[in-house]
Write a protein that holds these residues in place. Structure first.
Motif, PDB file in Angstrom:
ATOM      1  N   PHE A 104      51.663  32.453  35.220  1.00  0.00           N
ATOM      2  CA  PHE A 104      51.990  32.620  36.639  1.00  0.00           C
ATOM      3  C   PHE A 104      51.685  34.044  37.112  1.00  0.00           C
ATOM      4  N   TRP A 105      51.902  35.030  36.225  1.00  0.00           N
ATOM      5  CA  TRP A 105      51.604  36.418  36.588  1.00  0.00           C
ATOM      6  C   TRP A 105      50.108  36.594  36.849  1.00  0.00           C
ATOM      7  N   GLN A 106      49.276  35.975  36.018  1.00  0.00           N
ATOM      8  CA  GLN A 106      47.833  36.066  36.235  1.00  0.00           C
ATOM      9  C   GLN A 106      47.427  35.366  37.534  1.00  0.00           C
ATOM     10  N   MET A 107      48.101  34.287  37.891  1.00  0.00           N
ATOM     11  CA  MET A 107      47.813  33.632  39.165  1.00  0.00           C
ATOM     12  C   MET A 107      48.181  34.543  40.336  1.00  0.00           C
ATOM     13  N   GLU A 108      49.287  35.269  40.194  1.00  0.00           N
ATOM     14  CA  GLU A 108      49.666  36.229  41.235  1.00  0.00           C
ATOM     15  C   GLU A 108      48.632  37.345  41.341  1.00  0.00           C
ATOM     16  N   ARG A 109      48.137  37.814  40.188  1.00  0.00           N
ATOM     17  CA  ARG A 109      47.101  38.848  40.199  1.00  0.00           C
ATOM     18  C   ARG A 109      45.828  38.332  40.862  1.00  0.00           C
ATOM     19  N   ALA A 110      45.499  37.065  40.635  1.00  0.00           N
ATOM     20  CA  ALA A 110      44.321  36.479  41.278  1.00  0.00           C
ATOM     21  C   ALA A 110      44.492  36.461  42.794  1.00  0.00           C
ATOM     22  N   ALA A 111      45.699  36.116  43.256  1.00  0.00           N
ATOM     23  CA  ALA A 111      45.955  36.107  44.699  1.00  0.00           C
ATOM     24  C   ALA A 111      45.845  37.521  45.273  1.00  0.00           C
ATOM     25  N   GLU A 112      46.328  38.516  44.521  1.00  0.00           N
ATOM     26  CA  GLU A 112      46.207  39.903  44.972  1.00  0.00           C
ATOM     27  C   GLU A 112      44.744  40.318  45.079  1.00  0.00           C
ATOM     28  N   LYS A 113      43.929  39.922  44.089  1.00  0.00           N
ATOM     29  CA  LYS A 113      42.508  40.265  44.128  1.00  0.00           C
ATOM     30  C   LYS A 113      41.815  39.561  45.292  1.00  0.00           C
ATOM     31  N   ASP A 114      42.202  38.316  45.576  1.00  0.00           N
ATOM     32  CA  ASP A 114      41.655  37.623  46.746  1.00  0.00           C
ATOM     33  C   ASP A 114      41.922  38.430  48.013  1.00  0.00           C
ATOM     34  N   VAL A 169      32.692  46.870  41.035  1.00  0.00           N
ATOM     35  CA  VAL A 169      33.772  46.751  40.052  1.00  0.00           C
ATOM     36  C   VAL A 169      34.876  45.844  40.584  1.00  0.00           C
ATOM     37  N   MET A 170      35.186  45.970  41.873  1.00  0.00           N
ATOM     38  CA  MET A 170      36.214  45.121  42.471  1.00  0.00           C
ATOM     39  C   MET A 170      35.830  43.647  42.365  1.00  0.00           C
ATOM     40  N   HIS A 171      34.538  43.345  42.561  1.00  0.00           N
ATOM     41  CA  HIS A 171      34.088  41.958  42.487  1.00  0.00           C
ATOM     42  C   HIS A 171      33.980  41.484  41.035  1.00  0.00           C
ATOM     43  N   ASP A 172      33.531  42.372  40.140  1.00  0.00           N
ATOM     44  CA  ASP A 172      33.406  41.988  38.729  1.00  0.00           C
ATOM     45  C   ASP A 172      34.758  41.638  38.125  1.00  0.00           C
ATOM     46  N   PHE A 173      35.793  42.358  38.535  1.00  0.00           N
ATOM     47  CA  PHE A 173      37.144  42.088  38.044  1.00  0.00           C
ATOM     48  C   PHE A 173      37.929  41.340  39.122  1.00  0.00           C
ATOM     49  N   GLY A 174      37.293  40.314  39.659  1.00  0.00           N
ATOM     50  CA  GLY A 174      37.862  39.566  40.770  1.00  0.00           C
ATOM     51  C   GLY A 174      38.790  38.447  40.341  1.00  0.00           C
ATOM     52  N   PRO A 175      39.121  37.551  41.284  1.00  0.00           N
ATOM     53  CA  PRO A 175      40.105  36.493  41.023  1.00  0.00           C
ATOM     54  C   PRO A 175      39.717  35.554  39.891  1.00  0.00           C
ATOM     55  N   SER A 176      38.416  35.276  39.723  1.00  0.00           N
ATOM     56  CA  SER A 176      38.006  34.290  38.718  1.00  0.00           C
ATOM     57  C   SER A 176      38.427  34.702  37.313  1.00  0.00           C
ATOM     58  N   ARG A 177      38.390  35.996  37.036  1.00  0.00           N
ATOM     59  CA  ARG A 177      38.802  36.456  35.708  1.00  0.00           C
ATOM     60  C   ARG A 177      40.284  36.191  35.482  1.00  0.00           C
ATOM     61  N   HIS A 178      41.100  36.432  36.511  1.00  0.00           N
ATOM     62  CA  HIS A 178      42.535  36.181  36.375  1.00  0.00           C
ATOM     63  C   HIS A 178      42.827  34.684  36.285  1.00  0.00           C
ATOM     64  N   HIS A 179      42.045  33.868  37.004  1.00  0.00           N
ATOM     65  CA  HIS A 179      42.211  32.418  36.868  1.00  0.00           C
ATOM     66  C   HIS A 179      41.933  31.984  35.432  1.00  0.00           C
ATOM     67  N   GLY A 180      40.912  32.587  34.816  1.00  0.00           N
ATOM     68  CA  GLY A 180      40.604  32.263  33.428  1.00  0.00           C
ATOM     69  C   GLY A 180      41.737  32.642  32.490  1.00  0.00           C
ATOM     70  N   TYR A 181      42.308  33.839  32.695  1.00  0.00           N
ATOM     71  CA  TYR A 181      43.431  34.264  31.863  1.00  0.00           C
ATOM     72  C   TYR A 181      44.641  33.345  32.075  1.00  0.00           C
ATOM     73  N   ALA A 182      44.871  32.941  33.335  1.00  0.00           N
ATOM     74  CA  ALA A 182      46.001  32.055  33.627  1.00  0.00           C
ATOM     75  C   ALA A 182      45.833  30.724  32.905  1.00  0.00           C
ATOM     76  N   ALA A 183      44.615  30.179  32.933  1.00  0.00           N
ATOM     77  CA  ALA A 183      44.357  28.915  32.240  1.00  0.00           C
ATOM     78  C   ALA A 183      44.552  29.072  30.734  1.00  0.00           C
ATOM     79  N   GLN A 184      44.164  30.234  30.213  1.00  0.00           N
ATOM     80  CA  GLN A 184      44.319  30.484  28.780  1.00  0.00           C
ATOM     81  C   GLN A 184      45.792  30.483  28.378  1.00  0.00           C
TER      82      GLN A 184
END
Length: 231
Positions: free
Chosen positions: A18-28, A186-201
């Motif tokens: 859930f924390w990674q999902m929140e981070r993804a929303a912040e990056k969005d 850098v902002m785009h490279d470390f964007g929401p998709s990476r956090h979505h991947g961590y959340a799924a993991q």
């Protein structure tokens, strides 16, 4: 013990997911703000306080000759620095302007020669509040004598200790500069998709944990029934 371990680990795995999902929303939100800032009219930098999102700002003044070299900046596998120059404003304060990347010398002791533009200049660009370095125990930093000074952080509240005047709580990345383009990349490279991947993991770990717990429970139950049948 297995039940206790499951009760401990399951909330941890789900919490991290859930924390990674929140981070993804912040990056969005951050990327949306960056896109909006690039198309917005610049606002005076002296009207800005600390900001969690990029803003388009402008500032005019003269550069101070005292420059900072932000350490550990790597480009194309080459070590170097980003040059931070205080731009003195009409009210006596200043704003840090990132003038770009320079390569490290042949050794750590050999600092590059850097200069800021002379005369009165006007700068427009993305204004961002730097994040403090991770694991920092204090907002103070020990500086070596002489200029330019090699620093580990771009936090204005830390660097103004060496300047003797106030710094605005943002750093300007000039429009059209390589350093601004790199910052956005850098902002785009470390964007929401990476956090979505961590959340799924992490969620996957939680699912596997539950499956293993249930399988062991069924296996133990079957063993007990077999033992009872043999008796």
């Amino acid at each position: 013990m297995q039940t206790l371990g499951t009760l401990i680990l399951l909330p941890v795995f789900l919490g991290l997911s859930f924390w990674q999902m929140e981070r993804a929303a912040e990056k969005d939100h951050l990327l949306e703000a960056e896109s909006a800032a690039r198309h917005a009219s610049p606002v005076p930098v002296d009207s800005l306080g600390p900001t969690d999102v990029p803003l388009h700002a402008r500032a005019s003044g003269r550069y101070d000759e005292h420059l900072f070299l932000l350490d550990n900046r790597v480009r194309d596998r080459r070590a170097g620095y980003e040059v931070l120059a205080p731009l003195r404003l009409a009210d006596g304060a200043a704003v840090l302007v990132n003038l770009g990347w320079v390569a490290q010398g042949a050794s750590r002791e050999q600092l590059p020669t850097v200069e800021a533009p002379s005369g009165t200049v006007e700068v427009t660009g993305l204004a961002m509040t730097p994040e403090p370095p991770p694991f920092a125990l204090s907002d103070r930093e020990t500086f070596a004598p002489g200029w330019p000074k090699v620093v580990q952080t771009a936090v204005p509240a830390t660097l103004e200790q060496e300047l003797g005047y106030r710094l605005r709580p943002v750093v300007l990345y000039p429009d059209g500069s390589d350093v601004a383009a790199h910052k956005v990349k850098v902002m785009h490279d470390f964007g929401p998709s990476r956090h979505h991947g961590y959340a799924a993991q992490w969620f996957g770990f939680a699912v596997v944990l539950v499956i293993v717990y249930l399988w062991h429970g069924l296996h133990r139950g079957r063993q007990r029934r077999n033992e009872e049948w043999k008796q």
